[in-house]
Design a protein around this motif. Structure first.
Motif, PDB file in Angstrom:
ATOM      1  N   SER A  85       0.803  -1.223   0.000  1.00 20.14           N
ATOM      2  CA  SER A  85       0.000   0.000   0.000  1.00 20.14           C
ATOM      3  C   SER A  85       0.834   1.271   0.000  1.00 20.14           C
ATOM      4  N   SER A 331      -7.830   0.250  -1.087  1.00 20.81           N
ATOM      5  CA  SER A 331      -6.587   0.820  -0.554  1.00 20.81           C
ATOM      6  C   SER A 331      -5.564   1.028  -1.662  1.00 20.81           C
ATOM      7  N   GLU A 333      -2.974  -0.475  -1.898  1.00 20.69           N
ATOM      8  CA  GLU A 333      -2.437  -1.781  -2.280  1.00 20.69           C
ATOM      9  C   GLU A 333      -2.911  -2.121  -3.696  1.00 20.69           C
TER      10      GLU A 333
END
Length: 500
Positions: A85, A331, A333
């Motif tokens: 992330s 996110s 990520e």
């Protein structure tokens, strides 16, 4: 250490654990907690504040990856979230910098190394084996599949590397899909239209046969990002594991599954083995009736699908003291897993057609890695005027799910959203600097791509793609020079200061 100050003795990364060891050389890249966490909503609720960022509802922030050492209901299972992330964290695991990682990946995809199959003696993913024939077998008794929110359709595996072969020609493909636990031995699998693995599934189903599949969780990050390359960079029949091989300059090691005719990643933390059943569908939220699936990368919770294919699980294998890896759907990520391959694909295609024009590409967090790209170009002669828009058109062809392209000059930092917005403020006029391309198929998870949003949209998933040309016309460049400051040695005043 700063982003540019990589270890001089960079260790070889071969799996998740060696990647974590690299990050532990830095301050505040990986943190651990021994406080017990509930995988049902609580775990993601914690990380939302710690480091999710992306399109997650505010407040959120960029922060370290987090390992939960005690998971409610599980004695010997850790959960890792947020490994990818941070773009800086990704770069550090490849011994490069945030700004250079696109070049690193675009060069690796040109030199793929095919995976190899190794014997059981090297298959650490099979140190512990659970067969579905065991009367006590239950997916959720073995693995803590989390939910992102209380209204999710069920527990999800969000970072499973799904690997299968074309039943007709033996070509392999690895991709990441939405996997919801439906029963003690069944997992539903959602396919966005056009995924190569779904083509394999359809071929097997047409023949009335199941498709053997493995789901590897907790792997070398090179595999997770490599799996997100798409056509035309990795067309049907191209095994994305070879991209990971190119990134590490050594082949990914696979091993034969213990219960199905499929291959799993030999050093994965966990491998779920099973078969995609022909002509079997389930309602994604059949156990909760929430009408929702899980939070997806655009920042909204996707709707539960009425009929999704089913994997019948045959076995679960894992390492001793395994690390279950998960992520929050919206996110950063996702931004990094999807965006870095997109950047590399765009750069390679534009460079082939327009050598020297494109300086860098960034798919920033607000665009989730899929919907928005910032192209930095350098016009060096009068005939370059107009080529910046040609580059944007090539970007759309290189990545079909791209919705918006912003073009900036070489003096604008594409990685600095503030600088990009400055260019849009001072080098952009809406009536002449905007190019609309309506009626183009894009991505079904964009809620605005729907006839209810605009009468110009004929079907869900169609959008108006847009080019925002924030570059200065070549013949006016002299009027748009940024103020030049004196070059100074700041370290004389602030020792250790990094001007970047």
């Amino acid at each position: 250490m700063s982003d540019s100050n990589q270890p001089t003795d960079f260790p070889q990364v071969t799996d998740l654990r060696s990647a974590l060891n690299v990050l532990r050389q830095y301050d505040n890249e990986v943190i651990e907690t021994d406080t017990e966490v509930d995988p049902i909503a609580e775990l993601s609720g914690v990380y939302r504040y710690v480091g999710a960022h992306g399109t997650v509802k505010r407040p959120t922030q960029r922060g370290p990856a987090m390992i939960f050492n005690k998971v409610k209901g599980y004695d010997d299972m850790r959960v890792l979230i947020g490994l990818l992330s941070s773009r800086q964290r990704v770069a550090r695991m490849f011994n490069t910098t945030s700004e250079n990682i696109t070049n690193y990946f675009r060069e690796a995809v040109k030199k793929p190394i095919n995976p190899i199959v190794v014997g059981k003696e090297k298959a650490v993913c099979q140190e512990v084996v659970h067969y579905a024939t065991d009367p006590d077998f239950d997916i959720l008794k073995i693995l803590p599949a989390p939910t992102n929110t209380p209204e999710d359709a069920g527990p999800y595996f969000t970072l499973g590397m799904c690997y299968a072969k074309d039943p007709e020609n033996g070509d392999s493909d690895v991709t990441i899909h939405r996997l919801c636990v439906q029963s003690k031995d069944e997992i539903s699998m959602y396919f966005v239209p056009g995924r190569h693995l779904d083509t394999f599934r359809q071929k097997a189903e047409a023949a009335g046969k199941p498709l053997p599949i493995s789901i590897s969780i907790g792997v070398d990050p090179a595999i997770e990002i490599g799996a997100c390359f798409e056509a035309p960079t990795t067309p049907l029949g191209f095994d994305e594991l070879s991209v990971a091989g190119g990134l590490r300059q050594q082949p990914v090691e696979l091993t034969q599954c213990v219960s199905v005719d499929a291959l799993g990643i030999a050093n994965a933390e966990i491998v779920i083995e099973g078969e995609l059943l022909p002509n079997v569908r389930v309602r994604e939220d059949q156990n909760t009736n929430t009408g929702k699936a899980m939070p997806e990368f655009p920042g909204y919770t996707g709707e539960a699908k009425a009929a999704v294919p089913v994997i019948k699980v045959k076995a679960i294998t894992h390492r001793k003291h395994p690390i279950m890896q998960t992520c929050i759907g919206p996110s950063d990520e996702h931004t990094n897993m999807a965006g870095i391959p997109t950047e590399a694909s765009i750069f390679n295609m534009v460079e082939q057609a327009l050598p020297g024009l494109l300086q860098n590409v960034h798919c920033p967090s607000p665009g989730t890695g899929k919907y928005l790209a910032v192209l930095q170009v350098k016009k060096t002669k009068p005939v370059d005027e107009g080529r910046q828009r040609q580059a944007a058109l090539l970007a759309f062809s290189a990545f079909s799910e791209l919705k918006h392209v912003i073009i900036v000059d070489e003096d604008v930092d594409p990685f600095d959203t503030d600088d990009v917005m400055w260019a849009m403020t001072t080098r952009y006029q809406g009536d002449v600097s905007t190019v609309f391309i309506p009626g183009v198929r894009c991505h079904p998870l964009d809620p605005s791509a729907d006839p209810a949003f605009s009468p110009s949209i004929r079907d869900h998933g169609i959008t108006c793609k847009t080019i925002f040309d924030c570059t200065v016309p070549y013949d006016l460049k002299a009027n748009f020079k940024r103020s030049e400051f004196m070059e100074v040695d700041v370290e004389r005043f602030i020792p250790g200061f990094n001007k970047k």
